[in-house]
Design a protein around this motif. Structure first.
Motif, PDB file in Angstrom:
ATOM      1  N   ILE A  26       0.783  -1.729   0.220  1.00  0.00           N
ATOM      2  CA  ILE A  26      -0.158  -0.190   0.431  1.00  0.00           C
ATOM      3  C   ILE A  26       0.762   1.323   0.014  1.00  0.00           C
ATOM      4  O   ILE A  26       1.672   1.124   0.712  1.00  0.00           O
ATOM      5  CB  ILE A  26      -0.719  -0.110   1.035  1.00  0.00           C
ATOM      6  N   VAL A  27       0.757   1.961  -0.923  1.00  0.00           N
ATOM      7  CA  VAL A  27       1.565   3.286  -1.091  1.00  0.00           C
ATOM      8  C   VAL A  27       0.247   4.702  -0.790  1.00  0.00           C
ATOM      9  O   VAL A  27      -0.125   5.068  -1.456  1.00  0.00           O
ATOM     10  CB  VAL A  27       2.192   3.498  -2.145  1.00  0.00           C
ATOM     11  N   VAL A  28       0.752   5.498  -0.037  1.00  0.00           N
ATOM     12  CA  VAL A  28       0.205   6.343   0.634  1.00  0.00           C
ATOM     13  C   VAL A  28       1.028   7.865   0.018  1.00  0.00           C
ATOM     14  O   VAL A  28       1.535   7.697  -0.030  1.00  0.00           O
ATOM     15  CB  VAL A  28       0.050   6.645   2.898  1.00  0.00           C
ATOM     16  N   PRO A  29       0.043   8.809  -0.452  1.00  0.00           N
ATOM     17  CA  PRO A  29       0.854  10.011  -1.172  1.00  0.00           C
ATOM     18  C   PRO A  29       1.938  10.898  -0.693  1.00  0.00           C
ATOM     19  O   PRO A  29       1.513  10.764   0.712  1.00  0.00           O
ATOM     20  CB  PRO A  29      -0.879  10.338  -1.668  1.00  0.00           C
ATOM     21  N   GLY A  30       2.814  11.347  -0.624  1.00  0.00           N
ATOM     22  CA  GLY A  30       3.719  12.060  -0.273  1.00  0.00           C
ATOM     23  C   GLY A  30       4.471  11.658  -0.403  1.00  0.00           C
ATOM     24  O   GLY A  30       5.190  10.060  -0.382  1.00  0.00           O
ATOM     25  N   ASP A  31       5.759  11.980   0.790  1.00  0.00           N
ATOM     26  CA  ASP A  31       7.003  11.447   1.019  1.00  0.00           C
ATOM     27  C   ASP A  31       6.898  12.136   2.706  1.00  0.00           C
ATOM     28  O   ASP A  31       7.086  13.068   2.921  1.00  0.00           O
ATOM     29  CB  ASP A  31       8.453  12.556   0.700  1.00  0.00           C
ATOM     30  N   SER A  32       6.939  11.046   3.740  1.00  0.00           N
ATOM     31  CA  SER A  32       7.347  11.495   5.072  1.00  0.00           C
ATOM     32  C   SER A  32       8.826  12.260   5.823  1.00  0.00           C
ATOM     33  O   SER A  32       8.553  12.236   6.832  1.00  0.00           O
ATOM     34  CB  SER A  32       6.901   9.875   6.295  1.00  0.00           C
ATOM     35  N   ASP A  33       9.638  11.671   4.497  1.00  0.00           N
ATOM     36  CA  ASP A  33      10.784  13.099   4.973  1.00  0.00           C
ATOM     37  C   ASP A  33      10.048  14.278   5.167  1.00  0.00           C
ATOM     38  O   ASP A  33      11.172  15.048   5.778  1.00  0.00           O
ATOM     39  CB  ASP A  33      11.761  12.471   3.957  1.00  0.00           C
ATOM     40  N   GLN A  34       9.284  14.485   3.818  1.00  0.00           N
ATOM     41  CA  GLN A  34       9.250  16.300   3.952  1.00  0.00           C
ATOM     42  C   GLN A  34       8.013  16.086   5.163  1.00  0.00           C
ATOM     43  O   GLN A  34       8.208  17.373   5.146  1.00  0.00           O
ATOM     44  CB  GLN A  34       8.894  15.951   2.123  1.00  0.00           C
ATOM     45  N   SER A  35       6.850  15.534   4.964  1.00  0.00           N
ATOM     46  CA  SER A  35       6.106  15.689   5.822  1.00  0.00           C
ATOM     47  C   SER A  35       5.575  15.397   6.564  1.00  0.00           C
ATOM     48  O   SER A  35       4.980  14.520   6.124  1.00  0.00           O
ATOM     49  CB  SER A  35       4.975  16.106   4.741  1.00  0.00           C
ATOM     50  N   ASP A  36       5.446  15.195   8.384  1.00  0.00           N
ATOM     51  CA  ASP A  36       4.722  15.019   8.685  1.00  0.00           C
ATOM     52  C   ASP A  36       3.720  13.882   9.001  1.00  0.00           C
ATOM     53  O   ASP A  36       3.134  13.318   9.576  1.00  0.00           O
ATOM     54  CB  ASP A  36       4.846  15.098  10.502  1.00  0.00           C
ATOM     55  N   TRP A  37       2.467  15.060   8.107  1.00  0.00           N
ATOM     56  CA  TRP A  37       1.244  14.216   8.051  1.00  0.00           C
ATOM     57  C   TRP A  37       1.647  13.219   6.957  1.00  0.00           C
ATOM     58  O   TRP A  37       0.804  11.879   7.200  1.00  0.00           O
ATOM     59  CB  TRP A  37      -0.220  14.595   7.336  1.00  0.00           C
ATOM     60  N   VAL A  38       2.178  12.801   6.390  1.00  0.00           N
ATOM     61  CA  VAL A  38       2.275  11.557   5.353  1.00  0.00           C
ATOM     62  C   VAL A  38       2.444  10.369   6.398  1.00  0.00           C
ATOM     63  O   VAL A  38       2.245   9.401   6.315  1.00  0.00           O
ATOM     64  CB  VAL A  38       3.105  11.495   4.318  1.00  0.00           C
ATOM     65  N   ILE A 242       3.347  -0.594   3.893  1.00  0.00           N
ATOM     66  CA  ILE A 242       2.780   0.106   4.042  1.00  0.00           C
ATOM     67  C   ILE A 242       4.475   1.092   4.016  1.00  0.00           C
ATOM     68  O   ILE A 242       4.517   1.005   4.395  1.00  0.00           O
ATOM     69  CB  ILE A 242       1.922   0.382   4.844  1.00  0.00           C
ATOM     70  N   THR A 243       3.886   1.474   2.430  1.00  0.00           N
ATOM     71  CA  THR A 243       4.812   3.061   2.657  1.00  0.00           C
ATOM     72  C   THR A 243       4.707   4.269   1.927  1.00  0.00           C
ATOM     73  O   THR A 243       3.091   3.779   1.520  1.00  0.00           O
ATOM     74  CB  THR A 243       6.008   1.827   1.516  1.00  0.00           C
ATOM     75  N   ASP A 244       5.452   5.223   1.322  1.00  0.00           N
ATOM     76  CA  ASP A 244       4.569   6.027   1.006  1.00  0.00           C
ATOM     77  C   ASP A 244       5.078   6.599  -0.395  1.00  0.00           C
ATOM     78  O   ASP A 244       6.855   5.557  -1.096  1.00  0.00           O
ATOM     79  CB  ASP A 244       5.299   7.113   2.007  1.00  0.00           C
ATOM     80  N   GLU A 245       5.213   7.531  -1.412  1.00  0.00           N
ATOM     81  CA  GLU A 245       4.821   7.806  -2.555  1.00  0.00           C
ATOM     82  C   GLU A 245       6.670   7.715  -2.802  1.00  0.00           C
ATOM     83  O   GLU A 245       7.317   7.057  -3.911  1.00  0.00           O
ATOM     84  CB  GLU A 245       4.238   8.858  -2.826  1.00  0.00           C
ATOM     85  N   GLY A 246       6.801   7.989  -1.535  1.00  0.00           N
ATOM     86  CA  GLY A 246       8.585   8.845  -1.040  1.00  0.00           C
ATOM     87  C   GLY A 246       9.859   7.811  -1.615  1.00  0.00           C
ATOM     88  O   GLY A 246      10.438   7.428  -2.727  1.00  0.00           O
ATOM     89  N   ALA A 247       9.168   6.812  -1.124  1.00  0.00           N
ATOM     90  CA  ALA A 247      10.471   5.983  -1.052  1.00  0.00           C
ATOM     91  C   ALA A 247      10.176   5.035  -1.700  1.00  0.00           C
ATOM     92  O   ALA A 247      10.679   3.975  -3.024  1.00  0.00           O
ATOM     93  CB  ALA A 247       9.421   5.505   1.041  1.00  0.00           C
ATOM     94  N   ALA A 248       8.670   4.667  -2.366  1.00  0.00           N
ATOM     95  CA  ALA A 248       8.551   3.940  -3.436  1.00  0.00           C
ATOM     96  C   ALA A 248       9.041   4.273  -4.713  1.00  0.00           C
ATOM     97  O   ALA A 248      10.190   3.598  -5.161  1.00  0.00           O
ATOM     98  CB  ALA A 248       6.505   3.721  -3.928  1.00  0.00           C
ATOM     99  N   ARG A 249       9.359   5.212  -5.081  1.00  0.00           N
ATOM    100  CA  ARG A 249       9.610   5.943  -6.059  1.00  0.00           C
ATOM    101  C   ARG A 249      10.894   5.509  -6.689  1.00  0.00           C
ATOM    102  O   ARG A 249      12.171   5.479  -7.528  1.00  0.00           O
ATOM    103  CB  ARG A 249       9.159   7.552  -6.481  1.00  0.00           C
ATOM    104  N   ALA A 250      11.979   5.696  -4.933  1.00  0.00           N
ATOM    105  CA  ALA A 250      12.747   6.470  -5.037  1.00  0.00           C
ATOM    106  C   ALA A 250      14.400   4.531  -4.990  1.00  0.00           C
ATOM    107  O   ALA A 250      14.769   4.594  -5.022  1.00  0.00           O
ATOM    108  CB  ALA A 250      13.244   6.111  -3.928  1.00  0.00           C
TER     109      ALA A 250
END
Ligand code: G3H
Length: 254
Positions: A26-38, A242-250
């Motif tokens: 599951i990929v949530v939008p955004g990059d948690s390195d950039q914003s805490d809400w991710v 469960i990850t975010d878009e930032g990690a997934a794309r990298a």
């Protein structure tokens, strides 16, 4: 689902699952390195999964860290988790109290309306002290519960960041660097090829115990953790990420 397709995340999820040999991503939008809400959105996704797969009288073992703290924060009262016992995956690994698996387990139980059992095992124990502690009946009981967990939820850390956060010795830091450690989970440190290069001596869940769990849920995001996630996921063995878009794309090759 509509939002996901809009961001192209469904495609990312499929590619990442294939790439890392996982059952489900599951990929949530955004990059948690950039914003805490991710990080909180990843937490919300884990909370939702936990509710949906709950069974009566199950044991859920949870690891520590800021990502798991976000999972605990997003848990809500749930009738399906009332009979669940939350336990820490392992004893002390040198984390601050707020980030310890014990704290997370008790918070998840309190928020969801479930129960908990704790493992009071300090980090940095001598072999002798650990052997004595392991023989304590109450500790044995909890360790057995932990190792019987049906669901395991854990984070992934960057090896160097985790070793420093846990105030590891200069010798350990040098060893990890020399061995090329990139990722960490449950106190185990991994090289890019998934090889274990070190593990902190604590008690509780071992990497082998994971094979006995029905569901291993990994939650980790942020583009900075890409190499750590890529090393640890295949080594941990194929569950849900469960990850975010930032990690997934990298992680994914271009
Ligand atoms: O073992 C993994 C770490 O606990 C992850 O910590 O969620 O604070 O990055 P973090």
């Amino acid at each position: 689902p509509l939002m996901k397709d809009l961001f192209g995340l469904t495609d990312l999820e499929k590619r990442l699952a294939t790439h890392l040999h996982l059952k489900r991503v599951i990929v949530v939008p955004g990059d948690s390195d950039q914003s805490d809400w991710v990080k909180k959105e990843m937490g919300r996704a884990v909370a939702r999964i936990l509710k949906s797969i709950a069974q009566p009288d199950q044991v859920v073992a949870v690891a520590g860290g800021t990502t798991l703290a976000a999972v605990a924060e997003m848990m809500t009262a749930s009738s399906s988790l009332k009979e669940t016992t939350f336990v820490p995956a392992r004893g002390g690994l040198g984390e601050a109290v707020e980030l310890e698996a014990n704290t997370i387990a008790s918070q998840m139980a309190t928020k969801s309306g479930g129960k908990y059992q704790l493992l009071h095992v300090p980090d940095q124990l001598s072999d002798e002290a650990r052997e004595t502690l392991i023989k304590e009946p109450h500790i044995q009981e909890v360790v057995e519960l932990v190792r019987s967990a049906r669901i395991v939820v854990h984070g992934i850390g960057d090896a160097k960041a985790m070793a420093e956060r846990r105030k590891s010795s200069p010798q350990l830091l040098a060893h990890l660097q020399q061995e090329g450690a990139v990722g960490e989970a449950f106190g185990y440190y991994f090289a890019p090829d998934g090889r274990i290069v070190y593990y902190g001596r604590s008690i509780g869940l071992t990497l082998e115990d994971l094979a006995g769990a029905d569901n291993v849920i990994t939650v980790a995001g942020g583009s900075d953790k890409a190499a750590s996630i890529a090393a640890v996921c295949p080594a941990v063995g194929g569950g849900t990420l469960i990850t975010d878009e930032g990690a997934a794309r990298a992680i994914l090759p271009m």
